[in-house]
Design an enzyme around this catalytic site. Structure first.
Site, PDB file in Angstrom:
ATOM      1  N   GLY A 222       0.999  -1.225  -0.419  1.00 60.32           N
ATOM      2  CA  GLY A 222      -0.284   0.196   0.049  1.00 60.32           C
ATOM      3  C   GLY A 222       0.782   1.002   0.468  1.00 60.32           C
ATOM      4  O   GLY A 222       0.414   2.824   0.234  1.00 60.32           O
ATOM      5  N   LYS A 223       2.246   0.960  -0.899  1.00 53.42           N
ATOM      6  CA  LYS A 223       2.624   2.334  -0.387  1.00 53.42           C
ATOM      7  C   LYS A 223       2.367   3.349  -0.945  1.00 53.42           C
ATOM      8  O   LYS A 223       2.378   4.933  -0.707  1.00 53.42           O
ATOM      9  CB  LYS A 223       4.550   1.969  -1.010  1.00 53.42           C
ATOM     10  CG  LYS A 223       4.712   1.562  -1.927  1.00 53.42           C
ATOM     11  CD  LYS A 223       6.338   1.711  -2.408  1.00 53.42           C
ATOM     12  CE  LYS A 223       6.191   0.708  -3.578  1.00 53.42           C
ATOM     13  NZ  LYS A 223       6.273  -0.770  -3.676  1.00 53.42           N
ATOM     14  N   THR A 224       1.849   3.012  -2.877  1.00 50.57           N
ATOM     15  CA  THR A 224       1.156   4.344  -3.594  1.00 50.57           C
ATOM     16  C   THR A 224       0.230   4.577  -2.356  1.00 50.57           C
ATOM     17  O   THR A 224       0.159   5.295  -2.344  1.00 50.57           O
ATOM     18  CB  THR A 224       0.864   3.178  -4.983  1.00 50.57           C
ATOM     19  OG1 THR A 224       1.709   3.091  -5.104  1.00 50.57           O
ATOM     20  CG2 THR A 224      -0.198   4.615  -5.439  1.00 50.57           C
ATOM     21  N   GLU A 248       4.218   5.129 -12.665  1.00 51.83           N
ATOM     22  CA  GLU A 248       3.213   3.225 -13.145  1.00 51.83           C
ATOM     23  C   GLU A 248       2.392   3.666 -13.425  1.00 51.83           C
ATOM     24  O   GLU A 248       1.531   2.713 -14.791  1.00 51.83           O
ATOM     25  CB  GLU A 248       3.701   2.769 -11.874  1.00 51.83           C
ATOM     26  CG  GLU A 248       3.366   1.036 -11.696  1.00 51.83           C
ATOM     27  CD  GLU A 248       3.598   0.493 -10.308  1.00 51.83           C
ATOM     28  OE1 GLU A 248       4.042  -0.972 -10.402  1.00 51.83           O
ATOM     29  OE2 GLU A 248       3.519   1.100  -9.712  1.00 51.83           O
ATOM     30  N   GLN A 371      11.282   0.202  -4.126  1.00 47.66           N
ATOM     31  CA  GLN A 371      10.996  -1.195  -3.920  1.00 47.66           C
ATOM     32  C   GLN A 371      11.562  -1.563  -2.902  1.00 47.66           C
ATOM     33  O   GLN A 371      12.608  -1.096  -2.431  1.00 47.66           O
ATOM     34  CB  GLN A 371      10.503  -2.275  -4.637  1.00 47.66           C
ATOM     35  CG  GLN A 371       9.580  -1.400  -6.252  1.00 47.66           C
ATOM     36  CD  GLN A 371      10.006  -2.216  -7.678  1.00 47.66           C
ATOM     37  OE1 GLN A 371      11.473  -2.530  -7.429  1.00 47.66           O
ATOM     38  NE2 GLN A 371       8.717  -3.138  -7.928  1.00 47.66           N
ATOM     39  N   ARG A 393      16.268  -1.600  -2.298  1.00 45.91           N
ATOM     40  CA  ARG A 393      16.938  -1.699  -3.328  1.00 45.91           C
ATOM     41  C   ARG A 393      17.572  -1.491  -4.134  1.00 45.91           C
ATOM     42  O   ARG A 393      17.149  -0.538  -4.487  1.00 45.91           O
ATOM     43  CB  ARG A 393      15.693  -2.595  -4.330  1.00 45.91           C
ATOM     44  CG  ARG A 393      16.082  -3.344  -5.496  1.00 45.91           C
ATOM     45  CD  ARG A 393      14.921  -4.443  -6.208  1.00 45.91           C
ATOM     46  NE  ARG A 393      15.200  -4.624  -7.883  1.00 45.91           N
ATOM     47  CZ  ARG A 393      13.621  -4.568  -8.265  1.00 45.91           C
ATOM     48  NH1 ARG A 393      12.805  -4.362  -7.838  1.00 45.91           N
ATOM     49  NH2 ARG A 393      14.446  -5.076  -8.928  1.00 45.91           N
ATOM     50  N   GLY A 396      23.096   1.489  -1.989  1.00 46.78           N
ATOM     51  CA  GLY A 396      23.282   1.896  -0.077  1.00 46.78           C
ATOM     52  C   GLY A 396      23.038   3.433  -0.388  1.00 46.78           C
ATOM     53  O   GLY A 396      22.709   4.105   0.642  1.00 46.78           O
ATOM     54  N   LYS A 436      15.089   5.198   9.361  1.00 51.32           N
ATOM     55  CA  LYS A 436      16.601   6.094   9.843  1.00 51.32           C
ATOM     56  C   LYS A 436      15.379   7.316   9.572  1.00 51.32           C
ATOM     57  O   LYS A 436      14.091   8.421   9.034  1.00 51.32           O
ATOM     58  CB  LYS A 436      16.690   6.049   8.319  1.00 51.32           C
ATOM     59  CG  LYS A 436      18.472   7.298   8.291  1.00 51.32           C
ATOM     60  CD  LYS A 436      18.734   7.675   7.029  1.00 51.32           C
ATOM     61  CE  LYS A 436      19.671   8.544   7.082  1.00 51.32           C
ATOM     62  NZ  LYS A 436      20.518   8.273   5.609  1.00 51.32           N
ATOM     63  N   ARG A 438      17.158  11.419  10.152  1.00 54.83           N
ATOM     64  CA  ARG A 438      17.974  11.784  10.192  1.00 54.83           C
ATOM     65  C   ARG A 438      18.326  13.539  11.517  1.00 54.83           C
ATOM     66  O   ARG A 438      19.203  13.707  12.361  1.00 54.83           O
ATOM     67  CB  ARG A 438      18.363  13.156   9.137  1.00 54.83           C
ATOM     68  CG  ARG A 438      20.413  13.329   9.020  1.00 54.83           C
ATOM     69  CD  ARG A 438      20.387  13.684   8.044  1.00 54.83           C
ATOM     70  NE  ARG A 438      20.478  13.588   6.514  1.00 54.83           N
ATOM     71  CZ  ARG A 438      21.049  12.626   6.351  1.00 54.83           C
ATOM     72  NH1 ARG A 438      22.818  12.211   7.079  1.00 54.83           N
ATOM     73  NH2 ARG A 438      20.638  11.834   4.782  1.00 54.83           N
TER      74      ARG A 438
END
Length: 465
Positions: A222-224, A248, A371, A393, A396, A436, A438
């Site tokens: 469900g990121k979109t 997409e 992704q 993906r 790094g 993360k 910052r």
């Protein structure tokens, strides 16, 4: 058709320079290095000198001054002679000895340095104009040409913005001014932009302007939808214009999702057309509510960052429109850098670095969807499927360049029997993992997931359980 020659000499133009100023700068540095060199290092670069010999002399001066050797005529002659810019050691001696003789006044070295810098910047602008003519003759995309010109002008201006070290007590004033803005009546203009998700905002203190936020999850999490929920909240509640670049999904699909979430109409009904009378009423009301909400969409496939910036600038330069305040990109791995790269990992690194630069230049938060690798599903050594930073993906650099990394995770997406199988029936709860940050703490925020209407909701702890 006659070929066009864009060389400067064909236009009776010469590159501007001032040899006396260049030699006076170098002579002053040679005569009083302790006084002159610290200021010059913060002002000039070797490439700013028109003369190749002067550029190399200054480069060697910086190296000597920054190293262990004393900067004087003897050490400088020895250093320069080995570079090959002079025909012989004797020629180097004669030229460097003359530098100390041509300085009108050591105390006026800053004025000489300004002349050198101004001539260099003028040459840069002339070179840019020459390149514009050449690029224009090749008939490139106009938007790309404008973006290239604007970026080059920004690079030229940046040469004038070299700041010196700031004393802590001087920084107190800036800090207090910022705090007063955040605590004042117009704090919404300076504080982080609320996402609309209460507990997430409590940890992040909103979306920070100039931040690159990576939102990552496995397909189907469900990121979109989450990104669209945030975008709608920002545009609707904070009245901040949002630009959504979807590589997409089409604009129609994005619109369907936004309307489904706002109207509470089953997303399946959009695809099947099986809408009840109440559904039509709810849709009409949702469209009325969202009619003036400042959301802009673009579904260009394989879009590049210069193209993104050009489209945002077009809106920002329109006096009748409020500048874009949030950028959403769905998703990172479908972008292209527009450059030739050795491999995809290097290209993704280039993209994430430039996304961060874009966020800083435009002073807006940029949410880039990403992704995840299948490690969270396949690794036998993992106690659960919750994603980790190592699952990002392709590169790094995604973790390195991001100010904030968010993961979406829904346990109900997986069956309890197998990490390979997928289940959609139990999907009412979700987690937003702040992997993360910052600017502060990391942690986990519980969310509700309403899959039928493609939306995430706040968890009401007061009435939970």
């Amino acid at each position: 058709m006659q070929d066009t020659n864009f060389e400067l000499d064909s236009m009776n133009l010469a590159e501007p320079y001032n040899m006396e100023a260049e030699q006076s700068v170098l002579g002053a540095a040679l005569l009083d290095s302790e006084r002159v060199m610290p200021a010059l290092i913060n002002t000039l670069k070797p490439e700013m000198f028109y003369s190749r010999q002067n550029a190399e002399i200054f480069s060697q001066m910086v190296e000597l001054y920054s190293g262990t050797e004393q900067l004087d005529a003897v050490t400088l002659i020895d250093a320069v002679a080995s570079t090959g810019v002079f025909e012989s050691m004797e020629a180097a001696k004669v030229y460097i000895a003359r530098l100390g003789e041509v300085v009108p006044s050591i105390s006026n070295f800053a004025a000489y340095a300004r002349i050198v810098e101004e001539k260099y910047l003028t040459r840069q602008v002339m070179q840019l104009a020459q390149n514009i003519l050449k690029q224009s003759s090749a008939q490139p995309d106009a938007d790309m040409l404008l973006e290239s010109v604007e970026q080059r002008l920004t690079d030229i201006r940046s040469n004038q913005k070299r700041e010196e070290l700031t004393k802590l007590s001087d920084a107190f004033l800036e800090t207090m001014a910022t705090l007063q803005k955040i605590a004042g009546p117009n704090k919404d203009k300076y504080a982080g932009i609320p996402t609309g998700f209460t507990y997430l905002d409590s940890i992040l203190t909103g979306l920070g302007r100039s931040d690159l936020i990576i939102l990552a999850a496995r397909p189907g999490m469900g990121k979109t939808s989450f990104a669209l929920n945030i975008a709608t909240n920002v545009a609707k509640k904070s009245h901040i214009p949002v630009a959504i670049f979807s590589l997409e999904m089409s604009k129609e699909q994005l619109t369907n999702r936004i309307l489904s979430a706002e109207a509470g109409v089953d997303s399946h009904s959009f695809r099947s057309g099986a809408l009840s009378g109440n559904d039509w009423d709810d849709l009409a009301h949702a469209m009325d509510v969202l009619h003036d909400v400042p959301i802009f969409m673009d579904d260009t496939s394989g879009i590049t960052i210069p193209e993104v910036k050009a489209k945002i600038r077009k809106i920002n330069q329109d006096p009748e429109k409020t500048p874009i305040g949030l950028v959403v990109i769905d998703y990172l791995q479908l972008m292209t850098s527009g450059k030739r790269t050795e491999n995809r990992v290097q290209e993704i690194s280039d993209i994430t670095r430039n996304l961060k630069i874009m966020a800083k230049e435009l002073n807006v938060p940029v949410i880039a969807l990403s992704q995840l690798s299948r490690a969270a599903e396949k690794s036998s050594g993992r106690s659960d499927h919750r994603p980790q930073l190592s699952d990002l993906r392709d590169s790094g650099s995604i973790e390195q360049d991001a100010d904030i990394v968010l993961f979406l995770y829904r346990e109900g997406y997986y069956t309890s029997m197998s990490g390979e199988s997928l289940e959609e029936s139990d999907s009412s709860t979700a987690e937003c993992i702040i992997a993360k940050n910052r600017h502060g703490e990391t942690g986990k925020v519980d969310l509700g997931w309403d899959g039928a209407h493609t939306r995430f909701v706040n968890v009401d702890y007061n009435h939970a359980g």
